[in-house]
Scaffold this motif. Structure first.
Motif, PDB file in Angstrom:
ATOM      1  N   MET A 102       8.283 -11.104  10.795  1.00  0.00           N
ATOM      2  CA  MET A 102       8.040  -9.666  10.603  1.00  0.00           C
ATOM      3  C   MET A 102       6.572  -9.425  10.235  1.00  0.00           C
ATOM      4  N   SER A 103       5.968  -8.453  10.888  1.00  0.00           N
ATOM      5  CA  SER A 103       4.565  -8.152  10.584  1.00  0.00           C
ATOM      6  C   SER A 103       4.463  -7.343   9.289  1.00  0.00           C
ATOM      7  N   ILE A 104       3.295  -7.448   8.644  1.00  0.00           N
ATOM      8  CA  ILE A 104       3.034  -6.711   7.407  1.00  0.00           C
ATOM      9  C   ILE A 104       2.126  -5.526   7.743  1.00  0.00           C
ATOM     10  N   ASN A 105       2.511  -4.340   7.273  1.00  0.00           N
ATOM     11  CA  ASN A 105       1.749  -3.120   7.552  1.00  0.00           C
ATOM     12  C   ASN A 105       1.235  -2.488   6.259  1.00  0.00           C
ATOM     13  N   ILE A 106      -0.055  -2.212   6.245  1.00  0.00           N
ATOM     14  CA  ILE A 106      -0.678  -1.540   5.096  1.00  0.00           C
ATOM     15  C   ILE A 106      -1.269  -0.226   5.576  1.00  0.00           C
ATOM     16  N   ALA A 107      -0.859   0.876   4.940  1.00  0.00           N
ATOM     17  CA  ALA A 107      -1.314   2.214   5.318  1.00  0.00           C
ATOM     18  C   ALA A 107      -2.244   2.770   4.248  1.00  0.00           C
ATOM     19  N   ILE A 108      -3.418   3.238   4.680  1.00  0.00           N
ATOM     20  CA  ILE A 108      -4.363   3.862   3.745  1.00  0.00           C
ATOM     21  C   ILE A 108      -4.662   5.272   4.243  1.00  0.00           C
ATOM     22  N   ASP A 109      -4.230   6.266   3.479  1.00  0.00           N
ATOM     23  CA  ASP A 109      -4.482   7.664   3.814  1.00  0.00           C
ATOM     24  C   ASP A 109      -5.438   8.279   2.799  1.00  0.00           C
ATOM     25  N   GLY A 110      -5.984   9.421   3.176  1.00  0.00           N
ATOM     26  CA  GLY A 110      -6.847  10.129   2.250  1.00  0.00           C
ATOM     27  C   GLY A 110      -7.752  11.097   2.974  1.00  0.00           C
ATOM     28  N   PRO A 111      -8.463  11.936   2.217  1.00  0.00           N
ATOM     29  CA  PRO A 111      -9.317  12.957   2.829  1.00  0.00           C
ATOM     30  C   PRO A 111     -10.601  12.365   3.427  1.00  0.00           C
ATOM     31  N   ALA A 112     -11.325  13.206   4.157  1.00  0.00           N
ATOM     32  CA  ALA A 112     -12.592  12.798   4.775  1.00  0.00           C
ATOM     33  C   ALA A 112     -13.588  12.344   3.709  1.00  0.00           C
ATOM     34  N   GLY A 113     -14.283  11.258   4.000  1.00  0.00           N
ATOM     35  CA  GLY A 113     -15.345  10.790   3.108  1.00  0.00           C
ATOM     36  C   GLY A 113     -14.876  10.006   1.902  1.00  0.00           C
ATOM     37  N   ALA A 114     -13.581   9.640   1.877  1.00  0.00           N
ATOM     38  CA  ALA A 114     -13.062   8.884   0.728  1.00  0.00           C
ATOM     39  C   ALA A 114     -13.375   7.388   0.846  1.00  0.00           C
ATOM     40  N   GLY A 115     -13.891   6.969   1.997  1.00  0.00           N
ATOM     41  CA  GLY A 115     -14.232   5.560   2.195  1.00  0.00           C
ATOM     42  C   GLY A 115     -13.109   4.737   2.786  1.00  0.00           C
ATOM     43  N   LYS A 116     -12.137   5.409   3.408  1.00  0.00           N
ATOM     44  CA  LYS A 116     -10.960   4.708   3.933  1.00  0.00           C
ATOM     45  C   LYS A 116     -11.316   3.610   4.935  1.00  0.00           C
ATOM     46  N   SER A 117     -12.159   3.946   5.912  1.00  0.00           N
ATOM     47  CA  SER A 117     -12.492   2.980   6.968  1.00  0.00           C
ATOM     48  C   SER A 117     -13.223   1.768   6.398  1.00  0.00           C
ATOM     49  N   THR A 118     -14.203   2.025   5.541  1.00  0.00           N
ATOM     50  CA  THR A 118     -14.975   0.934   4.921  1.00  0.00           C
ATOM     51  C   THR A 118     -14.046  -0.011   4.168  1.00  0.00           C
ATOM     52  N   ILE A 119     -13.162   0.568   3.361  1.00  0.00           N
ATOM     53  CA  ILE A 119     -12.244  -0.227   2.533  1.00  0.00           C
ATOM     54  C   ILE A 119     -11.217  -0.942   3.416  1.00  0.00           C
ATOM     55  N   ALA A 120     -10.647  -0.210   4.378  1.00  0.00           N
ATOM     56  CA  ALA A 120      -9.621  -0.787   5.250  1.00  0.00           C
ATOM     57  C   ALA A 120     -10.163  -1.989   6.028  1.00  0.00           C
TER      58      ALA A 120
END
Length: 222
Positions: free
Chosen positions: A1-19
């Protein structure tokens, strides 16, 4: 089974950098949902479809197969089997992505492709509605945010570092307006999933946020 991690949040919260950093640390695939929307937009442009031709957009999205793979350590976006990384950052693609991404059929098609990716591999996926809509059964859900002025300052620093003129007051006003738009849109609005862990990065460095999220992942998966 694959492991899935979801990161949501508003624009400019740094989601892409952190993810990206979390995915790299764990050896997972970082799914850039924005790049997938851009690949869909590129498909529309190649089919000579106008941004306001809803019927043609809905018809064309059915013939697009979009996935993400890592090749020689680089994240590659594949459109019908072709590496389209080099074409995704043009203004024309950005404009078409903005117009086509609000279409319900386009969103449904990309959501299906994103879910397919998540079934096949361990992924970290970030966006506005990953934990609530795209991957409602994700193993770990994070809601990453920061104060509007903090997010505006980050964007201001980014722009000035590139030598581009920037007005921090206008940037913050734009962020607040975008938050409102994202949170009140009819289709899959931005909100914290009930089982998501809230992380406010306002007073944290990038590394501190990564460490915090890594600790949450270890706790949730143990």
């Amino acid at each position: 089974m694959s492991i899935n991690i979801a990161i949501d949040g508003p624009a400019g919260a740094g989601k892409s950098t952190i993810a990206k950093k979390v995915a790299k640390n764990r050896g997972y695939i970082y799914v850039d949902t924005g790049a997938m929307y851009r690949a869909m937009a590129l498909h529309m442009l190649r089919e000579n479809i106008s941004p306001d031709d809803t019927t043609a957009i809905e018809r064309a999205c059915e013939t697009a197969d979009i996935s993400i793979k890592y090749i020689n350590g680089e994240q590659v976006v594949l459109l019908n089997g072709e590496n389209v990384n080099a074409f995704l950052r043009t203004e024309a693609v950005g404009n078409m992505a903005s117009a086509s991404s609000v279409n319900g059929k386009v969103r449904a098609k990309l959501q299906m492709l994103q879910q397919k990716l998540a079934k096949e591999a361990d992924v970290v996926m970030d966006g506005r509605d990953i934990g609530t809509s795209v991957l409602p059964d994700a193993d770990v859900k994070i809601y990453l945010t920061a104060g509007s002025m903090v997010r505006a300052k980050r964007r201001f620093d980014e722009l000035t570092a590139k030598g581009e003129p920037a007005d921090i007051v206008k940037i913050e006003a734009d962020i607040i307006e975008r938050d409102h738009r994202d949170m009140t849109r009819e289709l899959n609005p931005l909100r914290q999933a009930e089982d998501a862990v809230y992380v406010d990065s306002s007073d944290m460095t990038i590394e501190e946020v990564v460490d915090c999220i890594e600790a949450i992942i270890v706790e949730k998966l143990s």
